[in-house]
Design a protein around this motif. Structure first.
Motif, PDB file in Angstrom:
ATOM      1  N   GLU A   1      -1.926  -4.455   1.072  1.00 19.84           N
ATOM      2  CA  GLU A   1      -1.374  -3.703  -0.055  1.00 19.84           C
ATOM      3  C   GLU A   1      -0.072  -4.305  -0.579  1.00 19.84           C
ATOM      4  O   GLU A   1       0.333  -4.019  -1.706  1.00 19.84           O
ATOM      5  N   LEU A   2       0.545  -5.165   0.204  1.00 18.85           N
ATOM      6  CA  LEU A   2       1.735  -5.872  -0.283  1.00 18.85           C
ATOM      7  C   LEU A   2       1.395  -6.730  -1.498  1.00 18.85           C
ATOM      8  O   LEU A   2       2.224  -6.892  -2.398  1.00 18.85           O
ATOM      9  N   ASP A   3       0.179  -7.282  -1.545  1.00 16.67           N
ATOM     10  CA  ASP A   3      -0.237  -8.100  -2.692  1.00 16.67           C
ATOM     11  C   ASP A   3      -0.217  -7.285  -3.978  1.00 16.67           C
ATOM     12  O   ASP A   3       0.206  -7.771  -5.027  1.00 16.67           O
TER      13      ASP A   3
ATOM     14  N   ALA B   1       5.696   4.346   7.314  1.00 13.92           N
ATOM     15  CA  ALA B   1       5.197   3.872   6.013  1.00 13.92           C
ATOM     16  C   ALA B   1       6.371   3.462   5.125  1.00 13.92           C
ATOM     17  O   ALA B   1       7.535   3.699   5.444  1.00 13.92           O
ATOM     18  N   LEU B   2       6.014   2.853   4.004  1.00  8.96           N
ATOM     19  CA  LEU B   2       6.951   2.505   2.938  1.00  8.96           C
ATOM     20  C   LEU B   2       6.297   2.926   1.625  1.00  8.96           C
ATOM     21  O   LEU B   2       5.076   2.886   1.509  1.00  8.96           O
TER      22      LEU B   2
ATOM     23  N   ARG C   1       2.170   3.907  -1.930  1.00  9.66           N
ATOM     24  CA  ARG C   1       2.390   4.078  -0.493  1.00  9.66           C
ATOM     25  C   ARG C   1       1.715   2.927   0.248  1.00  9.66           C
ATOM     26  O   ARG C   1       0.504   2.775   0.199  1.00  9.66           O
ATOM     27  N   ILE C   2       2.503   2.112   0.935  1.00  7.92           N
ATOM     28  CA  ILE C   2       2.037   0.902   1.604  1.00  7.92           C
ATOM     29  C   ILE C   2       1.690   1.242   3.052  1.00  7.92           C
ATOM     30  O   ILE C   2       2.572   1.565   3.852  1.00  7.92           O
TER      31      ILE C   2
ATOM     32  N   PHE D   1      11.116   2.984  -0.685  1.00  7.24           N
ATOM     33  CA  PHE D   1      11.583   4.126   0.093  1.00  7.24           C
ATOM     34  C   PHE D   1      10.998   4.113   1.489  1.00  7.24           C
ATOM     35  O   PHE D   1       9.862   3.700   1.705  1.00  7.24           O
ATOM     36  N   PHE D   2      11.807   4.601   2.432  1.00  6.05           N
ATOM     37  CA  PHE D   2      11.431   4.637   3.842  1.00  6.05           C
ATOM     38  C   PHE D   2      10.722   5.951   4.140  1.00  6.05           C
ATOM     39  O   PHE D   2      11.192   7.020   3.762  1.00  6.05           O
ATOM     40  N   GLU D   3       9.615   5.859   4.835  1.00  6.88           N
ATOM     41  CA  GLU D   3       8.886   7.026   5.299  1.00  6.88           C
ATOM     42  C   GLU D   3       8.590   6.820   6.778  1.00  6.88           C
ATOM     43  O   GLU D   3       8.597   5.689   7.260  1.00  6.88           O
ATOM     44  N   ARG D   4       8.287   7.895   7.447  1.00  5.16           N
ATOM     45  CA  ARG D   4       7.909   7.762   8.845  1.00  5.16           C
ATOM     46  C   ARG D   4       6.600   6.981   8.897  1.00  5.16           C
ATOM     47  O   ARG D   4       5.609   7.378   8.310  1.00  5.16           O
TER      48      ARG D   4
END
Length: 139
Positions: free
Chosen positions: A123-125, A71-72, A117-118, A66-69
């Motif tokens: 944090e992608l790992d 963030a993802l 929340r990335i 999901f798209f956040e301002r």
């Protein structure tokens, strides 16, 4: 993002910001390398989540992003049958990922949903590790 307006790529990039756009590209590349990825732009859960991508490997659903301002957020369901595999790798996850798992929204007997929340590249790992629990990569 407005549910009644389907965003284009430039609107998504502007909304999530430069750093999250770069993370999205990195995540996409890693997923393309490991899986046969289908990515669909969706607004699946009403007003609570908004627009995002649904990622699947062939026909197997992997997760929503999901798209956040600036963030993802990756929304990943770990089913009961995958919990033992997750627990085997538990110590490989960051403390943040472990906290998300411990505070998951329950689903089934032991499984659940996490909303990761990335906010940084490393944090992608964790997100990829959760996905690999669901579906082993091809590569």
């Amino acid at each position: 993002m407005d549910k009644n307006h389907i965003p284009d790529v430039s609107e998504i990039k502007k909304f999530i910001g430069n750093e999250s756009s770069t993370r999205l590209q990195t995540l996409d590349k890693q997923l393309q390398y490991k899986y046969t990825i289908n990515r669909e732009l969706r607004n699946p859960f009403g007003n609570s989540y908004g627009w995002g991508f649904k990622y699947s490997h062939k026909t197997k659903h992997l997760f929503y992003l999901f798209f956040e301002r600036d963030a993802l957020t990756a929304t990943i369901q770990i089913g009961d049958k995958d919990v033992p595999k997750l627990l085997e790798q538990y110590n490989l996850f960051s403390l943040k990922a472990q906290a998300y798992w411990e505070n998951r929204y329950p689903c089934g007997k032991n499984g659940g949903w996490i909303h990761y929340r990335i906010l940084s590249d490393d944090e992608l790992d964790d997100v990829l590790r959760f996905i690999e629990v669901k579906k082993a990569p091809m590569n």
